[in-house]
Design an enzyme around this catalytic site. Structure first.
Site, PDB file in Angstrom:
ATOM      1  N   PHE A  29       0.909  -1.275   0.162  1.00  0.00           N
ATOM      2  CA  PHE A  29      -0.029  -0.055   0.028  1.00  0.00           C
ATOM      3  C   PHE A  29       0.731   1.164  -0.245  1.00  0.00           C
ATOM      4  O   PHE A  29       0.570   2.419   0.483  1.00  0.00           O
ATOM      5  CB  PHE A  29      -0.976   0.087   1.365  1.00  0.00           C
ATOM      6  N   LYS A  32       3.320   1.603  -5.135  1.00  0.00           N
ATOM      7  CA  LYS A  32       4.555   1.303  -6.080  1.00  0.00           C
ATOM      8  C   LYS A  32       3.934   1.025  -7.475  1.00  0.00           C
ATOM      9  O   LYS A  32       4.462   1.651  -8.174  1.00  0.00           O
ATOM     10  CB  LYS A  32       5.236  -0.054  -5.637  1.00  0.00           C
ATOM     11  N   GLU A 102       5.467  -6.340  -9.295  1.00  0.00           N
ATOM     12  CA  GLU A 102       5.577  -7.287  -8.165  1.00  0.00           C
ATOM     13  C   GLU A 102       6.635  -8.191  -8.377  1.00  0.00           C
ATOM     14  O   GLU A 102       6.270  -9.517  -8.555  1.00  0.00           O
ATOM     15  CB  GLU A 102       4.251  -7.981  -8.041  1.00  0.00           C
ATOM     16  N   CYS A 161       1.136   4.343   8.445  1.00  0.00           N
ATOM     17  CA  CYS A 161       0.939   3.411   9.553  1.00  0.00           C
ATOM     18  C   CYS A 161      -0.663   3.175   9.781  1.00  0.00           C
ATOM     19  O   CYS A 161      -1.016   4.437  10.074  1.00  0.00           O
ATOM     20  CB  CYS A 161       1.780   3.456  10.753  1.00  0.00           C
ATOM     21  N   CYS A 164      -0.796   4.729  13.742  1.00  0.00           N
ATOM     22  CA  CYS A 164      -0.658   5.868  14.377  1.00  0.00           C
ATOM     23  C   CYS A 164      -0.611   6.957  13.336  1.00  0.00           C
ATOM     24  O   CYS A 164      -0.185   8.185  13.696  1.00  0.00           O
ATOM     25  CB  CYS A 164       0.621   5.894  14.722  1.00  0.00           C
ATOM     26  N   CYS A 199       4.558   1.241  11.180  1.00  0.00           N
ATOM     27  CA  CYS A 199       5.671   1.949  11.214  1.00  0.00           C
ATOM     28  C   CYS A 199       6.893   1.316  12.063  1.00  0.00           C
ATOM     29  O   CYS A 199       6.302   0.216  12.551  1.00  0.00           O
ATOM     30  CB  CYS A 199       5.665   3.344  11.814  1.00  0.00           C
ATOM     31  N   CYS A 202       5.009   0.716  15.325  1.00  0.00           N
ATOM     32  CA  CYS A 202       3.950  -0.196  15.772  1.00  0.00           C
ATOM     33  C   CYS A 202       4.002  -1.489  14.947  1.00  0.00           C
ATOM     34  O   CYS A 202       3.311  -2.210  15.513  1.00  0.00           O
ATOM     35  CB  CYS A 202       2.717   0.845  15.053  1.00  0.00           C
TER      36      CYS A 202
HETATM   37 ZN   LIG Z   1       2.866   3.545  13.790  1.00  0.00          ZN
END
Ligand SMILES: [Zn+2]
Length: 208
Positions: A29, A32, A102, A161, A164, A199, A202
């Site tokens: 996600f 790319k 891919e 992320c 967060c 991230c 997380c």
């Molecule tokens: Zn995060």
């Protein structure tokens, strides 16, 4: 999120006999495929001869098209492995630009993929590849790390992320909402039900 770069997206540089290798990488996600298609639209507008290849193993979408998560599409040739790409290019000496989406899903040794991409660029073809740079275990995912080392241009894109809102470089694989174990298969093709961008803070490390 995606960082546009000047040189590789400039179709005037794609002159016959001037080959190079471009890598578009990042987690799930991160945009790319969208970036690959953006470059290919420029190639198309510049009327350069081109082809897009997509691994047959990527079964998420209609295999004759490359489709990004936001729904953009271009026609693509489904291939099993890098030898199919070489064979097709061998029959099309007019090709100036090729793209492989891919690339980690090609069913051959990653080293063969790297060698073939180098060979195609050496032949004067602009080679654009997109793929995951890390697997769900946050480990380097061949062949992208090796391709990054030998490419002329590298773009690493970030997703956001889901926990967060920071920029996310890792892809968390989830099984029933929990981090997939370390020994789960590396390749499990899926959409949002299986992976979440996370991230560094997380990301949950898989259990051994
Ligand atoms: Zn995060």
């Amino acid at each position: 999120m995606s960082t546009p770069i000047s040189n590789p997206s400039d179709p005037r540089l794609s002159q016959p006999g001037r080959g190079w290798l471009e890598v578009i990488c990042g987690g799930m996600f991160s945009g790319k495929t969208e970036e690959l298609l953006r470059r290919l639209r420029h190639v198309k507008h510049a009327r350069l001869s081109h082809m897009i290849f997509t691994p047959k193993a990527d079964t998420r979408y209609d295999s004759e098209r490359v489709v990004s998560h936001v729904g953009t599409k271009l026609e693509a040739q489904p291939v099993q492995n890098i030898h199919d790409v070489l064979a097709t290019v061998g029959r099309r000496p007019d090709l100036q630009v090729i793209a492989i989406d891919e690339i980690q899903f090609l069913e051959n040794d990653p080293e063969e993929t790297v060698r073939a991409c180098q060979q195609l660029a050496d032949q004067g073809i602009r080679v654009i590849v997109a793929g995951l740079d890390q697997d769900f275990r946050a480990q380097p995912f061949p062949p992208i790390p090796q391709l990054m080392a030998v490419a002329e241009y590298v773009d690493k894109l970030m997703a956001i992320c889901t926990r967060c809102g920071n920029y996310a470089g890792r892809s968390q694989r989830l099984i029933d909402g929990r981090a997939a174990p370390f020994d789960a298969p590396t390749i499990a093709v899926g959409g949002e039900e299986l992976y979440e961008p996370r991230c560094r803070c997380c990301y949950e490390w898989p259990d051994d």
